[in-house]
Design a protein around this motif. Structure first.
Motif, PDB file in Angstrom:
ATOM      1  N   SER A  46      34.720  33.935  40.100  1.00 51.11           N
ATOM      2  CA  SER A  46      35.545  34.357  41.231  1.00 51.11           C
ATOM      3  C   SER A  46      36.842  33.563  41.310  1.00 51.11           C
ATOM      4  N   THR A  47      36.757  32.244  41.111  1.00 49.62           N
ATOM      5  CA  THR A  47      37.951  31.401  41.174  1.00 49.62           C
ATOM      6  C   THR A  47      38.936  31.779  40.077  1.00 49.62           C
ATOM      7  N   LYS A  48      38.445  31.959  38.857  1.00 49.20           N
ATOM      8  CA  LYS A  48      39.332  32.327  37.748  1.00 49.20           C
ATOM      9  C   LYS A  48      39.939  33.709  37.959  1.00 49.20           C
ATOM     10  N   PHE A  49      39.142  34.631  38.472  1.00 46.04           N
ATOM     11  CA  PHE A  49      39.636  35.991  38.697  1.00 46.04           C
ATOM     12  C   PHE A  49      40.826  35.999  39.656  1.00 46.04           C
ATOM     13  N   LEU A  50      40.765  35.176  40.695  1.00 43.10           N
ATOM     14  CA  LEU A  50      41.800  35.178  41.722  1.00 43.10           C
ATOM     15  C   LEU A  50      43.015  34.323  41.366  1.00 43.10           C
ATOM     16  N   SER A  51      42.856  33.405  40.399  1.00 41.73           N
ATOM     17  CA  SER A  51      43.879  32.377  40.197  1.00 41.73           C
ATOM     18  C   SER A  51      44.913  32.701  39.129  1.00 41.73           C
ATOM     19  N   VAL A  52      44.742  33.763  38.351  1.00 40.46           N
ATOM     20  CA  VAL A  52      45.688  34.061  37.275  1.00 40.46           C
ATOM     21  C   VAL A  52      46.992  34.598  37.864  1.00 40.46           C
ATOM     22  N   PRO A  53      48.119  33.906  37.656  1.00 39.28           N
ATOM     23  CA  PRO A  53      49.382  34.363  38.233  1.00 39.28           C
ATOM     24  C   PRO A  53      50.046  35.435  37.361  1.00 39.28           C
ATOM     25  N   GLY A  54      50.868  36.259  37.988  1.00 40.56           N
ATOM     26  CA  GLY A  54      51.707  37.195  37.255  1.00 40.56           C
ATOM     27  C   GLY A  54      51.013  38.402  36.674  1.00 40.56           C
ATOM     28  N   ALA A  55      49.778  38.669  37.045  1.00 42.79           N
ATOM     29  CA  ALA A  55      49.047  39.829  36.517  1.00 42.79           C
ATOM     30  C   ALA A  55      48.315  40.516  37.657  1.00 42.79           C
ATOM     31  N   GLY A  56      48.316  41.857  37.625  1.00 42.43           N
ATOM     32  CA  GLY A  56      47.581  42.610  38.630  1.00 42.43           C
ATOM     33  C   GLY A  56      46.087  42.434  38.447  1.00 42.43           C
ATOM     34  N   LYS A  57      45.355  42.556  39.536  1.00 43.20           N
ATOM     35  CA  LYS A  57      43.905  42.327  39.498  1.00 43.20           C
ATOM     36  C   LYS A  57      43.198  43.496  40.176  1.00 43.20           C
ATOM     37  N   LEU A  58      42.172  44.005  39.518  1.00 45.43           N
ATOM     38  CA  LEU A  58      41.415  45.149  40.018  1.00 45.43           C
ATOM     39  C   LEU A  58      39.930  44.844  39.932  1.00 45.43           C
ATOM     40  N   LEU A  59      39.214  45.170  40.997  1.00 50.12           N
ATOM     41  CA  LEU A  59      37.766  44.995  41.022  1.00 50.12           C
ATOM     42  C   LEU A  59      37.133  46.307  41.471  1.00 50.12           C
ATOM     43  N   ILE A  60      36.286  46.882  40.618  1.00 51.84           N
ATOM     44  CA  ILE A  60      35.573  48.114  40.945  1.00 51.84           C
ATOM     45  C   ILE A  60      34.084  47.794  41.030  1.00 51.84           C
ATOM     46  N   HIS A  62      42.929  34.182  32.034  1.00 48.38           N
ATOM     47  CA  HIS A  62      43.046  32.840  32.595  1.00 48.38           C
ATOM     48  C   HIS A  62      43.605  31.853  31.578  1.00 48.38           C
ATOM     49  N   ARG A  63      43.206  31.984  30.323  1.00 46.63           N
ATOM     50  CA  ARG A  63      43.673  31.079  29.267  1.00 46.63           C
ATOM     51  C   ARG A  63      44.971  31.557  28.622  1.00 46.63           C
ATOM     52  N   LYS A  64      45.481  32.699  29.066  1.00 49.28           N
ATOM     53  CA  LYS A  64      46.743  33.266  28.564  1.00 49.28           C
ATOM     54  C   LYS A  64      46.729  33.397  27.028  1.00 49.28           C
ATOM     55  N   LEU A  65      45.621  33.898  26.494  1.00 52.40           N
ATOM     56  CA  LEU A  65      45.488  34.030  25.044  1.00 52.40           C
ATOM     57  C   LEU A  65      46.388  35.123  24.479  1.00 52.40           C
ATOM     58  N   LEU A  66      46.881  36.007  25.326  1.00 56.01           N
ATOM     59  CA  LEU A  66      47.810  37.053  24.886  1.00 56.01           C
ATOM     60  C   LEU A  66      49.202  36.857  25.492  1.00 56.01           C
ATOM     61  N   GLY A  67      49.473  35.643  25.944  1.00 54.40           N
ATOM     62  CA  GLY A  67      50.786  35.339  26.501  1.00 54.40           C
ATOM     63  C   GLY A  67      51.087  36.162  27.735  1.00 54.40           C
ATOM     64  N   ASN A  68      52.307  36.672  27.798  1.00 53.71           N
ATOM     65  CA  ASN A  68      52.758  37.457  28.951  1.00 53.71           C
ATOM     66  C   ASN A  68      52.569  38.962  28.758  1.00 53.71           C
ATOM     67  N   GLN A 110      43.197  38.601  51.959  1.00 53.65           N
ATOM     68  CA  GLN A 110      44.535  38.064  51.694  1.00 53.65           C
ATOM     69  C   GLN A 110      45.351  38.959  50.766  1.00 53.65           C
ATOM     70  N   GLY A 111      44.767  40.067  50.314  1.00 50.69           N
ATOM     71  CA  GLY A 111      45.488  41.013  49.472  1.00 50.69           C
ATOM     72  C   GLY A 111      45.760  40.510  48.071  1.00 50.69           C
ATOM     73  N   LYS A 112      44.868  39.673  47.538  1.00 46.05           N
ATOM     74  CA  LYS A 112      45.100  39.094  46.217  1.00 46.05           C
ATOM     75  C   LYS A 112      44.699  40.029  45.074  1.00 46.05           C
ATOM     76  N   TYR A 113      43.949  41.072  45.373  1.00 49.38           N
ATOM     77  CA  TYR A 113      43.528  42.007  44.333  1.00 49.38           C
ATOM     78  C   TYR A 113      43.211  43.354  44.957  1.00 49.38           C
ATOM     79  N   GLN A 114      43.114  44.369  44.097  1.00 49.78           N
ATOM     80  CA  GLN A 114      42.772  45.721  44.539  1.00 49.78           C
ATOM     81  C   GLN A 114      41.265  45.927  44.408  1.00 49.78           C
ATOM     82  N   LEU A 115      40.654  46.451  45.439  1.00 49.58           N
ATOM     83  CA  LEU A 115      39.203  46.682  45.447  1.00 49.58           C
ATOM     84  C   LEU A 115      38.911  48.159  45.589  1.00 49.58           C
ATOM     85  N   GLN A 116      37.981  48.656  44.773  1.00 47.64           N
ATOM     86  CA  GLN A 116      37.511  50.037  44.858  1.00 47.64           C
ATOM     87  C   GLN A 116      35.992  50.035  44.764  1.00 47.64           C
ATOM     88  N   VAL A 117      35.329  50.810  45.606  1.00 46.27           N
ATOM     89  CA  VAL A 117      33.869  50.863  45.627  1.00 46.27           C
ATOM     90  C   VAL A 117      33.410  52.291  45.370  1.00 46.27           C
TER      91      VAL A 117
END
Length: 399
Positions: free
Chosen positions: A307-321, A206-212, A338-345
């Motif tokens: 939850s808000t930070k997890f969903l709001s980061v642009p340009g990066a894939g998101k996975l929740l297990i 979220h803070r882009k501490l590692l850039g792109n 809305q298909g904003k992230y990949q979910l696995q249970v």
């Protein structure tokens, strides 16, 4: 006796209750050494077979089976060298970070950077690393102990486990490892965090501490809603676990028997760093290395707004297990639709999903990387390049 009579008698015998178990002290000692049978994924079966009434070879239907004895070696520690190539210490302004490291084979290969949960260590990801290495042989792996955990030390005794500090520490570990390895730039980075670690990698992204450089990030079994609810019972849980163990092996055994960890092989490598002995004496017990009660001031802030930070980061894939769909809060449910992230249970695992199910977790994470790997994207050629190559005429000539 006719076949019909034998069939009727057999049916009646199967309905009889088993005889009560009677143990003397020797038998109780033997039973205490026994471990529940393991399934193929290493998890303990929920139904033990040791009390089942079975027919013996000489047809004594009510003879109790012999209890299998498991050697104490089943709880002996496994060395970290079985899972990582190196352990390194990285000196910062107020911290000396300890991390386990396997370098990427090439400059283009990904670097998986892990962050463990509260009270754990970098070896929490040992078995997952092995499984990922099998799926992605050229990948690199970086799994540090965060401050106050494992072998990482700080200049001050005041424990600062704020989310901002932990995210800054993780970025420092990645950049310092890059400098120590002589990389000209960071490889594609995939962040993966368990519990508290999930909040840390989300904060870093979220803070882009590692850039792109961050290709994507994954969170293991933590969401804001359920985490905030679980904090209400955290103190009760801490009061019920043992304060010390006579040996490392007994500590491993407790984690397996209590089903805190459902994979005994993972417990054998991840539990030893959790315990420490104040004196090198066999009579001195092993106690918890990290005092989780002392981290209470930070608990709520770890997960607020996750939850808000997890969903709001642009340009990066998101996975929740997750270990269960009941852990999803409203915001993540909407994001999933809305298909904003990949979910696995993984409903068959406990809270430590990556330790209980390392092979399945590795399969999902490897597919997640491949799906977000930018190096595999084939972009269409530029118009100017096509004109220079004579494959396309300029507009004025086309007329």
């Amino acid at each position: 006796m006719s076949a019909l009579q034998r069939s009727f008698a057999k049916a009646q015998l199967q309905n009889l209750p088993p005889p009560p178990a009677v143990f003397d002290e020797a038998e109780e000692d033997a039973a205490s050494e026994e471990h529940p049978p393991l399934s193929k994924n290493g998890s303990s079966s929920s139904a033990s077979s040791t009390g089942t009434i079975t027919a013996s070879a000489d047809k004594n239907l009510f003879e109790r089976p012999t209890v299998r004895q498991h050697p104490r070696s089943q709880y002996e520690p496994l060395p970290w060298q079985n899972f990582f190539e190196q352990e390194i210490f990285l000196d910062g302004d107020d911290i000396r970070s300890h991390t386990y490291f396997t370098p990427p084979a090439t400059a283009e290969a990904p670097l998986f950077c892990f962050h463990h949960g509260a009270g754990a260590s970098g070896l929490s990801f040992a078995l997952l690393t092995s499984a990922l290495k099998a799926a992605l042989p050229e990948a690199g792996f970086l799994s540090p102990d965060c401050r106050g955990h494992g072998q990482t030390t700080t200049a001050t005794k005041d424990l600062d486990l704020s989310l901002e500090t932990l995210a800054t520490d993780l970025a420092f570990v990645v950049n310092a490892t890059s400098a120590k390895s002589g990389w000209s730039k960071l490889p594609p980075v995939v962040l993966l965090g368990h519990s508290l670690g999930g909040a840390v990698v989300t904060e870093l992204a979220h803070r882009k501490l590692l850039g792109n450089s961050v290709l994507g990030y994954g969170v293991l079994d933590v969401v804001e809603g359920s985490a905030m609810d679980a904090l209400q019972s955290m103190e009760q849980y801490l009061s019920t676990r043992p304060r010390s163990f006579p040996s490392i092996s007994r500590g491993i055994e407790w984690h397996v028997r209590s089903r805190t960890l459902r994979n005994s092989n993972s417990a054998r490598v991840s539990v030893p760093p959790l315990l420490t002995q104040k004196a090198d004496n066999d009579d001195v017990p092993f106690t918890w290395r990290t005092d989780l009660s002392a981290t209470k001031p930070f608990w709520e802030k770890w997960f607020t707004g996750l939850s808000t930070k997890f969903l709001s980061v642009p340009g990066a894939g998101k996975l929740l297990i997750l270990a269960g769909t009941d852990r999803l809060d409203k915001e993540l449910m909407i994001g999933q639709m809305q298909g904003k992230y990949q979910l696995q249970v993984f409903p068959e695992s406990g809270h430590f999903v990556h330790e209980d199910q390392p092979e399945k977790t590795a399969m999902v994470v490897a597919d997640f990387f491949r799906r977000n790997d930018r190096s595999t994207l084939v972009l269409p050629p530029k118009v100017d390049d096509l004109i220079r190559q004579g494959k396309l005429k300029p507009v004025h000539q086309a007329k």
